[in-house]
Motif scaffolding. Structure first.
Motif, PDB file in Angstrom:
ATOM      1  N   GLN A 536       0.035  -1.198   0.160  1.00 55.51           N
ATOM      2  CA  GLN A 536       0.000   0.567   0.305  1.00 55.51           C
ATOM      3  C   GLN A 536       0.578   1.023  -0.075  1.00 55.51           C
ATOM      4  N   GLU A 587      -7.767  -1.143  -5.843  1.00 52.41           N
ATOM      5  CA  GLU A 587      -7.876  -1.975  -4.879  1.00 52.41           C
ATOM      6  C   GLU A 587      -9.841  -2.490  -4.916  1.00 52.41           C
ATOM      7  N   GLN A 588     -10.259  -1.951  -5.594  1.00 54.21           N
ATOM      8  CA  GLN A 588     -11.870  -2.782  -6.393  1.00 54.21           C
ATOM      9  C   GLN A 588     -11.775  -4.603  -6.312  1.00 54.21           C
ATOM     10  N   LEU A 591      -9.906  -6.208  -3.222  1.00 50.46           N
ATOM     11  CA  LEU A 591     -12.008  -6.562  -2.278  1.00 50.46           C
ATOM     12  C   LEU A 591     -12.050  -7.964  -2.624  1.00 50.46           C
ATOM     13  N   ASP A 600     -12.398  -8.131   9.006  1.00 50.15           N
ATOM     14  CA  ASP A 600     -12.216  -6.931   9.332  1.00 50.15           C
ATOM     15  C   ASP A 600     -12.164  -6.812  11.279  1.00 50.15           C
ATOM     16  N   HIS A 616     -12.818   2.427  15.934  1.00 48.16           N
ATOM     17  CA  HIS A 616     -12.668   2.437  14.242  1.00 48.16           C
ATOM     18  C   HIS A 616     -13.229   1.393  14.241  1.00 48.16           C
ATOM     19  N   ARG A 618     -11.978  -0.805  10.962  1.00 48.59           N
ATOM     20  CA  ARG A 618     -11.279  -1.175  10.029  1.00 48.59           C
ATOM     21  C   ARG A 618     -11.168  -2.294   8.483  1.00 48.59           C
ATOM     22  N   ILE A 626      -7.102  -0.936   4.762  1.00 51.44           N
ATOM     23  CA  ILE A 626      -7.671  -1.230   3.264  1.00 51.44           C
ATOM     24  C   ILE A 626      -8.535   0.099   3.975  1.00 51.44           C
ATOM     25  N   LYS A 627      -9.706  -0.031   4.421  1.00 47.67           N
ATOM     26  CA  LYS A 627     -10.836   1.275   4.824  1.00 47.67           C
ATOM     27  C   LYS A 627     -10.923   0.946   6.600  1.00 47.67           C
ATOM     28  N   GLU A 628     -11.070   1.981   6.430  1.00 46.21           N
ATOM     29  CA  GLU A 628     -12.115   2.770   8.246  1.00 46.21           C
ATOM     30  C   GLU A 628     -12.401   3.409   8.119  1.00 46.21           C
ATOM     31  N   SER A 629     -13.301   3.197   8.980  1.00 44.56           N
ATOM     32  CA  SER A 629     -14.704   4.238   9.686  1.00 44.56           C
ATOM     33  C   SER A 629     -15.091   4.510  11.096  1.00 44.56           C
TER      34      SER A 629
END
Length: 839
Positions: A536, A587-588, A591, A600, A616, A618, A626-629
């Motif tokens: 990455q 990235e797609q 995934l 997760d 968070h 992740r 890869i993704k975070e919220s």
């Protein structure tokens, strides 16, 4: 003309040994003839009973050559009584009774038939080379003998091996036989290379000089194919006589060229063979009377820390140097030119390290899992595989899908093992077949297995982008070869890769590929082989791999702008390894196709910047996020743990201490010090006991600001029973009443030495030092002047009155004449005023 070889002298003893027992070791010095005589000498023994003898050779060229020489002894060609099996080349028939095989082939044979019911003996030739698959083959053969085939005979042969540990490994009673070789004297000349001169240039100069000084053909040892080609160029650009022919010899060369290199020189010509260590043993190069040895060898060094291998060039061992020198003395006296000094010779290691101690153990771990073994300790080894490297190998196989969490082989892992390639490539090939990309993956796998295809001079301009090399191979395949091949390697390398690709494609099944590769296919397939090397892009343009390793690309590389890539190869040097081969990955795509890698993760942790708990969600692949919220309502138990972690990080000073609560904490520390049964509530860090007491009060709190609502006095007292509170007040009182009637606070800040600071006049009449903790601990009395300045510190008040008071009195009376300074302090009235009332 028939020439009697030294090995013939010990053949009767060897035959008798295997009539009496099932294991043995033969140490036969170079030139003895063990490889070409022993299998035939044992073939008609009664215990063979029509079954086969398998002889293991470490190298493909040596296996083919040995089989041809054995067959020639019988007046036959390879494939009749004597045959061979090597990678991508097999010559056996129904009549074959001696099979010369390479080490990996023996492992395959044992995996397919653990008992080897049609085999009477396995001979491990040149075992001193200690290749990984040789050690594995012997371990599996010993297990087969122990569990299934006690009659399976095992013979270990070598020129230089110490027989004692091998005999011990083969079992009690195993004997060794020694046979001297047939060598002629070889003069050794040390010709150190000047530091500033390139190896290839100096080697070429030495070759030219030696050709002028000596007679016969020459064998030149160099570390690798690159040095061989450069040295050949230097020689051809020089002034070689026209009758001298230069040949190359290394493992990945076409078979025809290898055979030409070891064939005797034509009459009237001389031959110079530039070789890697492939010619060190097992091969006979007729006519060689001169050896030029650069003293270097190339090996793959594996790092369990990073999971990466890299090629390293190392000085040879003394044993290898002697083997190389001996090649000049097979047919007549010879000369060996060593391109180093006698001082350097003295510092060389005695023998090379066994490959099993430094190699990538993923193939070994997969083989053992298929065999039914989860730990190498279940088998017998000369050198047990290192724990760290083996653990890393098992972790990789779990990532690839070859092992389950318990370390057992999976159905997918069994399919991986049938392909005969590294587990990384096997995983990629099988997953590619599921996606309809088997042909493309086969090309990619063939390229990744080909050193010349990775570093050839013809690939200049391809950079690190592996896609360009695969496209060149595909073009070469569809166009019948030529110009497009230059982007990959020379024509011979391309032919070899295309042949390997076709074999791999055939192994995956006959179905047609329904999917057409696109520009993302290469990176996708690489992610199946190298899940630990998905990279990455970071802010500085470097990359973080999913393994946690840092890597880098030159800013001029087109791939340096890719958000994600997969590094097929890196040099493993420094803090950030340099990427040598890679392909980009969207990235797609990652995934969608990397579901088996994605994890997760809910992370609830203390943020030292905001001094609060942050939560968070992740999506991770190894070390990569890869993704975070953010999570608004994280689990309360995780918030609590994070808050406690924050308190540990910040220190106890982040809690809202008051003067009263700090004194309470110090009193509790005092009691724990002197009464160990008391809870360890207060130390420099957050103790488990204090964390337990804090927990009920932290509900709903998430930050340092929230902690200010705490009452630390309630926290500390809340965990104490009524009895403990009573004991606390009795044995660690907050105040002591002194003779003047004043209640003076006790200072517990040093729990090992509690103190009482009181004006001297208030202690008149107090003969003994006050004690706490049930009378066990005397207080340290800080006696103060009327101005609250210390004049004496004592833990023995009686002695102070008797010995020191009168000296202190003189001083104080002079400075404070209006105050009361009696002659007899023990009968005087204590006062907290200047003088007692009425005085």
């Amino acid at each position: 003309m028939h020439i009697e070889l030294p090995i013939q002298e010990v053949i009767p003893e060897l035959r008798q040994l295997f009539r009496d027992q099932d294991t043995g070791v033969l140490i036969a010095e170079p030139g003895a003839g063990k490889t070409t005589v022993v299998p035939l000498a044992l073939l008609e023994e009664s215990w063979v009973a029509g079954r086969k003898i398998i002889m293991l050779e470490p190298r493909r060229l040596a296996a083919r050559s040995a089989a041809s020489r054995l067959a020639a002894t019988l007046g036959e060609k390879a494939g009749q009584t004597v045959g061979y099996r090597v990678r991508m080349d097999t010559r056996v028939s129904q009549a074959t009774r001696i099979e010369v095989v390479t080490e990996g082939v023996l492992t395959r044979m044992l995996q397919q038939d653990q008992g080897l019911e049609d085999t009477a003996m396995i001979i491990f030739d040149e075992f001193h080379e200690r290749h990984l698959h040789g050690d594995l083959g012997l371990a599996l053969a010993l297990e087969s003998r122990a569990m299934l085939r006690p009659d399976l005979k095992l013979l270990v042969m070598s020129a230089t091996l110490d027989p004692v540990p091998v005999c011990a490994l083969l079992g009690e009673g195993t004997k060794s036989i020694h046979c001297p070789g047939r060598t002629f004297p070889v003069e050794t000349r040390y010709v150190p290379r000047p530091t500033a001169m390139p190896l290839e240039q100096f080697t070429a100069q030495t070759v030219t000089k030696a050709l002028a000084e000596q007679e016969g053909d020459m064998l030149v040892f160099l570390p690798g194919a690159r040095e061989i080609h450069l040295t050949e160029r230097e020689l051809l650009n020089g002034s070689l006589p026209g009758h001298v022919k230069v040949h190359s010899l290394y493992g990945s060369m076409p078979v025809e060229q290898q055979d030409e290199a070891i064939r005797p020189a034509a009459e009237g010509s001389r031959k110079v063979v530039l070789s890697t260590s492939i010619a060190e043993s097992s091969l006979t190069l007729a006519g060689v009377k001169i050896v030029v040895d650069a003293g270097l060898s190339r090996a793959s060094a594996f790092s369990p820390r990073t999971g990466m291998s890299r090629l390293v060039t190392l000085p040879v061992s003394k044993a290898s140097a002697d083997q190389r020198r001996g090649r000049a003395g097979r047919i007549a006296p010879g000369v060996c030119y060593r391109l180093w000094s006698e001082e350097v010779q003295g510092g060389l290691p005695e023998a090379a390290r066994p490959e099993i101690t430094s190699a990538d153990l993923a193939p070994l771990a997969l083989e053992l899992a298929v065999w039914g073994v989860q730990s190498p300790a279940e088998l017998q080894w000369l050198d047990t595989p290192p724990d760290a490297a083996y653990g890393q190998a098992q972790a990789l196989l779990r990532q690839l899908g070859g092992l389950d969490d318990a370390g057992r082989i999976t159905p997918f892992g069994r399919r991986m093992n049938t392909l005969g390639v590294h587990p990384r490539l096997a995983s990629m090939l099988l997953r590619a077949a599921e996606l309809g990309l088997a042909s493309y993956a086969s090309m990619l796998a063939a390229l990744l297995q080909e050193p010349a295809g990775l570093r050839s001079s013809g690939s200049a301009g391809a950079g690190t982008d592996l896609r360009l090399r695969v496209e060149a191979l595909l073009t070469a395949d569809s166009s019948g070869m030529p110009q497009a091949a230059a982007a990959v390697a020379d024509g011979a390398a391309v032919r070899r890769m295309l042949q390997e690709s076709r074999q791999l494609r055939s192994a995956l099944g006959p179905a047609a590929d329904p999917v057409r590769p696109d520009e993302d296919s290469c990176g996708l397939l690489l992610s199946f082989a190298y899940p630990d090397r998905i990279g990455q892009r970071r802010e500085d343009g470097r990359y973080l791999l999913s393994s946690g390793r840092g890597v880098r690309l030159a800013a001029t590389e087109s791939l340096s702008r890719a958000a994600y890539l997969v590094a097929a190869e890196a040099d493993d040097q420094g803090a950030d390894a340099r990427i040598l081969l890679a392909a980009p990955l969207q990235e797609q795509t990652l995934l969608q196709a990397g579901q088996h890698l994605l994890r997760d993760e809910v992370q609830v942790a203390w943020d030292s910047n905001t001094r609060s708990v942050r939560a968070h969600k992740r999506l991770r692949i190894g070390a990569l996020v890869i993704k975070e919220s953010s999570i608004a309502q994280p689990p309360e138990d995780q918030v609590l743990e994070a808050l406690l972690s924050g308190i540990r990080m910040e220190g106890l000073d982040c809690l809202p201490w008051t003067k009263t609560s700090r004194q309470l904490a110090d009193r509790l520390r005092f009691l724990h010090l002197h009464l160990p049964e008391w809870p360890d509530l207060i130390e420099d860090d957050l103790t488990e006991e204090l964390a337990e007491h804090l927990t009920p009060y932290l509900t709903g709190m998430r930050s340092a600001a929230d902690l200010k609502r705490l009452s630390m006095q309630d926290v500390l007292l809340g965990g104490l029973s009524w009895t403990q509170r009573q004991q606390l007040d009795d044995e660690a009182p907050t105040h002591i009443q002194v003779p003047s009637g004043s209640r003076i606070p006790v200072d517990y800040s040093r729990p090992e030495d509690p103190a009482l600071a009181v004006r001297l006049q208030e202690m008149f009449g107090q003969q003994e030092t006050p004690r706490i903790a049930g009378g066990r601990v005397p207080l340290t009395i800080h006696l103060l002047s009327p101005a609250q300045r210390p004049v004496q510190v004592t833990r023995d008040l009686a002695n102070f009155w008797r010995e020191t008071y009168f000296d202190v009195k003189k001083d104080l009376k002079g400075r404070y004449p209006k105050h009361y300074w009696p002659d007899n302090p023990l009968e005087a009235v204590a006062t907290n005023r200047a003088k007692p009332r009425g005085k």
